[in-house]
Design a protein around this motif. Structure first.
Motif, PDB file in Angstrom:
ATOM      1  N   SER A 113      -5.592 -66.710 -51.399  1.00 31.16           N
ATOM      2  CA  SER A 113      -5.538 -66.666 -49.935  1.00 31.16           C
ATOM      3  C   SER A 113      -6.340 -65.490 -49.401  1.00 31.16           C
ATOM      4  N   LYS A 114      -6.179 -64.343 -50.043  1.00 32.05           N
ATOM      5  CA  LYS A 114      -6.915 -63.151 -49.597  1.00 32.05           C
ATOM      6  C   LYS A 114      -8.412 -63.341 -49.794  1.00 32.05           C
ATOM      7  N   LEU A 115      -8.796 -63.884 -50.963  1.00 29.11           N
ATOM      8  CA  LEU A 115     -10.216 -64.113 -51.241  1.00 29.11           C
ATOM      9  C   LEU A 115     -10.819 -65.059 -50.201  1.00 29.11           C
ATOM     10  N   ILE A 116     -10.126 -66.158 -49.917  1.00 32.90           N
ATOM     11  CA  ILE A 116     -10.630 -67.161 -48.976  1.00 32.90           C
ATOM     12  C   ILE A 116     -10.764 -66.568 -47.576  1.00 32.90           C
ATOM     13  N   ARG A 159     -12.438 -64.605 -37.183  1.00 29.23           N
ATOM     14  CA  ARG A 159     -11.021 -64.555 -37.516  1.00 29.23           C
ATOM     15  C   ARG A 159     -10.597 -65.866 -38.145  1.00 29.23           C
ATOM     16  N   VAL A 160      -9.781 -65.785 -39.203  1.00 23.66           N
ATOM     17  CA  VAL A 160      -9.298 -66.975 -39.904  1.00 23.66           C
ATOM     18  C   VAL A 160      -7.775 -66.960 -39.929  1.00 23.66           C
ATOM     19  N   ASP A 161      -7.179 -68.080 -39.534  1.00 22.30           N
ATOM     20  CA  ASP A 161      -5.722 -68.246 -39.597  1.00 22.30           C
ATOM     21  C   ASP A 161      -5.372 -69.033 -40.850  1.00 22.30           C
ATOM     22  N   LEU A 162      -4.356 -68.586 -41.567  1.00 22.56           N
ATOM     23  CA  LEU A 162      -3.916 -69.255 -42.793  1.00 22.56           C
ATOM     24  C   LEU A 162      -2.552 -69.894 -42.595  1.00 22.56           C
ATOM     25  N   LYS A 163      -2.391 -71.107 -43.145  1.00 23.32           N
ATOM     26  CA  LYS A 163      -1.090 -71.772 -43.167  1.00 23.32           C
ATOM     27  C   LYS A 163      -0.877 -72.329 -44.557  1.00 23.32           C
ATOM     28  N   VAL A 164       0.394 -72.395 -44.967  1.00 24.40           N
ATOM     29  CA  VAL A 164       0.704 -72.867 -46.309  1.00 24.40           C
ATOM     30  C   VAL A 164       1.930 -73.769 -46.258  1.00 24.40           C
TER      31      VAL A 164
END
Length: 906
Positions: free
Chosen positions: A871-874, A889-894
């Motif tokens: 996740s951090k790398l991406i 800016r990138v938003d992450l969802k899992v």
């Protein structure tokens, strides 16, 4: 009896003008207008085929005044100047005539009609049968037993042959009366005055009675109707002038030489014709040239002479010994279908250069004709997987996926001509090698469809003997080297080579990996949803019948229109040729006031959802993998964005809750993994800030402000804290509306406000963000000057309609000019992210897999143990992929499925 030789005289301006107004405003990918040229050439080739002339010529008008203008200053004075889009095509028509060795004539002081009249008389003296091709009825005065007129009607698609009998039957005139007829009734198109008050019927009646204008004027007192008699007397001199203006001269002194007009195919400069057609992108017209136009006078099956079929092991070994020393290898596959995961390879074509091409049949013809598939692929595997041998592969991703299924992992991919051609002309994707060879090399090959046939009667490759089929594929494979050279040169010339070699070509491997991996889909969830939607549809249907007071076929627009607008008397906003419209636009207009309209809209949405996105997805689940393997195409959209087919996973509806729930069916492959979604936040607005350099917009992103709230505060001129959620939503529509060039009308429809108010919003936006206004004005001007716009990665999009005379068409091109650098740059950035992330994950031997790309979002399957690191790398790579003037800016969802996802904070 020996037939008379035939002479065709073309009224050049008339035919070109007819074509220009009959056909849509066609342009090449470089913005050259071509509709008049296309129509002219199309008609010309039709004349050659149908009339088989012995002599042919064309006559054109000149811009200089003629003797008619000197006699009457108002002659044709009312005519507006021809459009520039038309005028610029006349030289191209003349160039075409030159390449065909057809002489054309024009003479200062005279119109084309006068030249046509003179040449037709000379032809008559030579006992030729003459055909005048025109859209101008003035030519009827030239008709004789040996001279006929081919009138173009309805543009150029319909023609009418007018001879002496047809002229008499249809028009009630003899050729000698045509000019008299116009002298009496006048001709508004040429501004010939005639006699005021005398119309068509009166003019015909007078000519039937008196025979000619001269006889009429000598016997005016015998005209029975007093008013007509007085008019003829009053305008006597004007009628004489009118006839002088209308009469075609047949004795013009010029340099016409009938011998020069003799038509012979041997004198045609076919190489120049093909080059002209290539420049004008008239690929289909190449097929209509006379037979001598084939390269070297041969048919297309003989273009390539060194085709060989590999039928035994010894030949196969000899071929592999040649491949060992090859630096380049062109590869084509023949398969049973277009889906690489559901097809079989029936043949392989390899070319080691322009002079050597080999066809290896695997399973067609008879067993005697083919080596076994396993033996061939086993022998070829080391060379196909050799990184040092550069591979040229049309539709490379398809080839990679087909070979991968056979255990071969193609390496050394160097050039895909489809991708190169797409970058050169993004609005015109091609899916056939033969089309590219025709367009860029000027050579016409018989393609598979021509060879195999179409539809149910089409032959299958497996039923054809390899010897019959070899020239088709071997010719294509051998010409790929020249095609690669030409396309490479054009890419370099347009500064697209870096985009091609460093982004688009490497992306093929990533897309292939994504398609092969696929995404797991739970069939039972979709089946359960299908049952739920079916129940909902039944309830909504019953409710609609209750509101309507009757049952009817909801899927019949005709019955629905009758119920809504005849029975229930709802206001009808739109009518079509077949009756009242029940389009979504009409129903949305009614939905706010009438419950039945709102229910019908919901019903239609659910029907579409069930058919396309629920029941439609189930058959696409691979029975072996339990996954959907969508196909990603990089040569379809004009902006550079990827598209998704079979199924289109980028187009799953999100407005309805029922639609969003489809995402529940897309799940992680195992309990030990999650789905991770990484989404660029407001990337297009950030790119707008970067390329417009608007300080207010840049500062908002640098300060990490809520851009929509900031815009609302600026547009409504209120403090940030006073902005309501409704104001923010309106500002969001304005922000994205500016990107997509939304008009005040479009904004008013979107926000449900008056057009004046919408216009005020847009004006206020541009006042607060002057850099955006400046960017819009400058990019539109650049598009006008260059004919195209570019992204930050130098991707081009051509805009041939940017100078269109039609305001709506031109405005659309202007909106496209504003939007493309933004949307196209976003596409470039996410492609670059995909490439770098894929390589980095492989470099570190991560098990994290990239599964999907949905617009500005990437979907990954991530093992639990890798979640934190992956996740951090991406996120880091996506945010640092390109240095903009504002931060990305990138938003992450899992989550375990694409519906139930939680925000991931690192």
């Amino acid at each position: 009896m020996k037939r008379k030789e035939k002479f065709i005289i073309i009224d050049g301006n008339s035919l070109a003008s007819r074509a220009f107004y009959a056909l849509p405003l066609l342009t090449t990918s470089r913005g050259q207008y071509t509709n008049a040229v296309y129509g002219f050439i199309s008609m010309f080739l039709r004349l050659l085929q149908e009339e088989k002339p012995d002599y042919i010529t064309a006559a054109f008008d000149m811009s200089a005044p003629t003797f008619r203008h000197k006699a009457y200053k108002e002659y044709k004075a009312q005519r507006a100047e021809s459009p520039a889009e038309y005028r610029e095509q006349i030289p191209l028509i003349k160039e075409f005539l030159n390449t065909m060795s057809i002489p054309y004539y024009q003479l200062e002081g005279f119109e084309a009609d006068d030249l046509i009249g003179t040449y037709s008389q000379k032809a008559e003296e030579s006992l030729l049968e003459t055909l005048i091709v025109t859209g101008d009825a003035d030519a009827f005065q030239l008709i004789s037993p040996n001279i006929k007129v081919l009138m173009t009607r309805k543009g150029i698609t319909h023609v009418e042959l007018v001879d002496l009998d047809r002229l008499k039957d249809n028009f009630g005139l003899t050729p000698g009366q045509v000019a008299d007829f116009k002298a009496l009734k006048g001709d508004p198109s040429d501004n010939i005055p005639g006699i005021p008050g005398i119309g068509e019927k009166t003019a015909l009646k007078l000519l039937h009675e008196f025979g000619s204008l001269e006889n009429l004027l000598e016997n005016i007192q015998q005209i029975k109707q007093k008013k007509v008699r007085e008019k003829v007397e009053e305008y006597r001199e004007q009628s004489i002038l009118s006839k002088k203006l209308a009469a075609i001269k047949t004795d013009v002194e010029d340099s016409f030489d009938l011998k020069q007009c003799r038509f012979e195919t041997e004198s045609i400069d076919y190489s120049r014709v093909r080059e002209l057609f290539k420049t004008l992108e008239f690929n289909t017209l190449l097929e209509r040239l006379p037979e001598a136009s084939k390269p070297d006078g041969e048919d297309s099956q003989k273009v390539f002479k060194n085709a060989a079929v590999i039928k035994d092991t010894a030949q196969l070994i000899q071929l592999t010994e040649k491949i060992v020393n090859a630096k380049e290898l062109a590869v084509l596959l023949e398969t049973t279908g277009p889906n690489p995961f559901r097809t079989d390879i029936v043949g392989v074509t390899l070319s080691l250069g322009p002079e050597s091409s080999y066809y290896l049949p695997l399973s067609h013809g008879t067993k005697i004709d083919c080596l076994g598939k396993e033996e061939v692929l086993e022998k070829l595997k080391p060379y196909l997987e050799n990184q040092e041998i550069k591979k040229i592969c049309p539709d490379a991703k398809f080839i990679i996926n087909c070979l991968k299924k056979e255990g071969i992992f193609l390496q050394g991919l160097y050039f895909d001509p489809f991708i190169a051609a797409y970058l050169l002309s993004p609005g015109k994707p091609s899916q056939k090698v033969s089309e590219l060879i025709k367009e860029f090399l000027g050579l016409e090959l018989t393609d598979r469809e021509q060879f195999l046939g179409k539809g149910a009667k089409a032959r299958k490759i497996k039923d054809i003997k390899p010897e019959e089929f070899k020239n088709i594929c071997c010719s294509e494979a051998a010409l790929l080297f020249d095609l690669c050279r030409v396309l490479s040169g054009q890419l370099k010339m347009r500064e697209l080579d870096n985009l091609f070699f460093t982004l688009e070509m490497p992306l093929i491997e990533i897309l292939s990996a994504m398609e092969t991996e696929g995404i797991t889909v739970q069939k039972d969830i979709l089946e359960h949803m299908s049952v739920e939607i079916k129940d909902k549809l039944e309830k909504i249907r019953s409710h609609i019948y209750e509101l309507a007071g009757q049952e009817f076929n909801l899927n019949s627009p005709k019955q629905l229109a009758f119920v809504l607008f005849e029975t229930l008397k709802l206001p009808a906003f739109k009518k079509t040729k077949t009756g009242y419209s029940t389009s979504a636009e009409v129903l949305e207009e009614l939905a706010s006031k009438y419950e039945i309209a709102e229910k019908i809209l919901h019903y239609r949405q659910l029907v579409k959802l069930q058919g396309t996105y629920v029941d439609g997805l189930i058959p696409l689940i691979n029975s072996k993998t339990g996954k959907i393997h969508s196909t990603f195409k990089q040569n379809v959209t004009a902006t550079g964005r990827l598209s998704s087919t079979e199924p289109n996973l980028q187009n799953i509806p999100i407005r309805m809750e029922e639609a969003r729930k489809i995402r529940k069916a897309f799940v992680s492959q195992s309990p030990e993994s999650f789905l991770l979604a990484s989404d660029y936040s407001q990337i297009e607005l950030r790119i707008l800030a970067h390329i417009s350099e608007d300080q207010q917009l840049v500062d908002s992103f640098l300060n990490d402000e809520d851009i929509h709230r900031r815009t609302a505060a600026e547009v409504f001129e209120i403090p940030l804290e006073a902005v309501t959620s409704q104001m923010r939503n309106s500002a969001k529509v304005v922000n994205f509306g500016i990107i997509y060039g939304m008009s005040d009308y479009g904004l008013s429809q979107n926000l449900g406000i008056e057009r004046k108010e919408a216009k005020k919003y847009i004006q206020s936006y541009f006042e607060k963000y002057p850099g955006v206004r400046k960017y819009s004005e400058e990019i539109i001007q650049k598009a006008r000057d260059d004919g195209y716009v570019t992204t930050i990665f130098n991707r081009r999009r051509y805009l041939p309609d940017i100078k269109h005379r039609n305001n709506n068409i031109r405005s659309f091109a202007e909106r496209t000019a504003v939007n493309t650098p933004i949307q196209g740059s976003a596409a470039d950035l996410i492609k670059k992210s995909m490439l770098d992330i894929f390589n980095e994950l492989n470099h570190h031997n991560f098990k994290t897999k990239m599964l999907l790309q949905v617009h500005d979002e990437l979907i990954f399957e991530v093992p639990v143990l890798e979640l934190s690191e992956s996740s951090k790398l991406i996120k880091d790579m996506m945010e640092s992929i390109f240095q903009l003037k504002v931060p990305l800016r990138v938003d992450l969802k899992v989550g375990k499925n694409l519906y139930d996802m939680d925000k991931l904070v690192l």
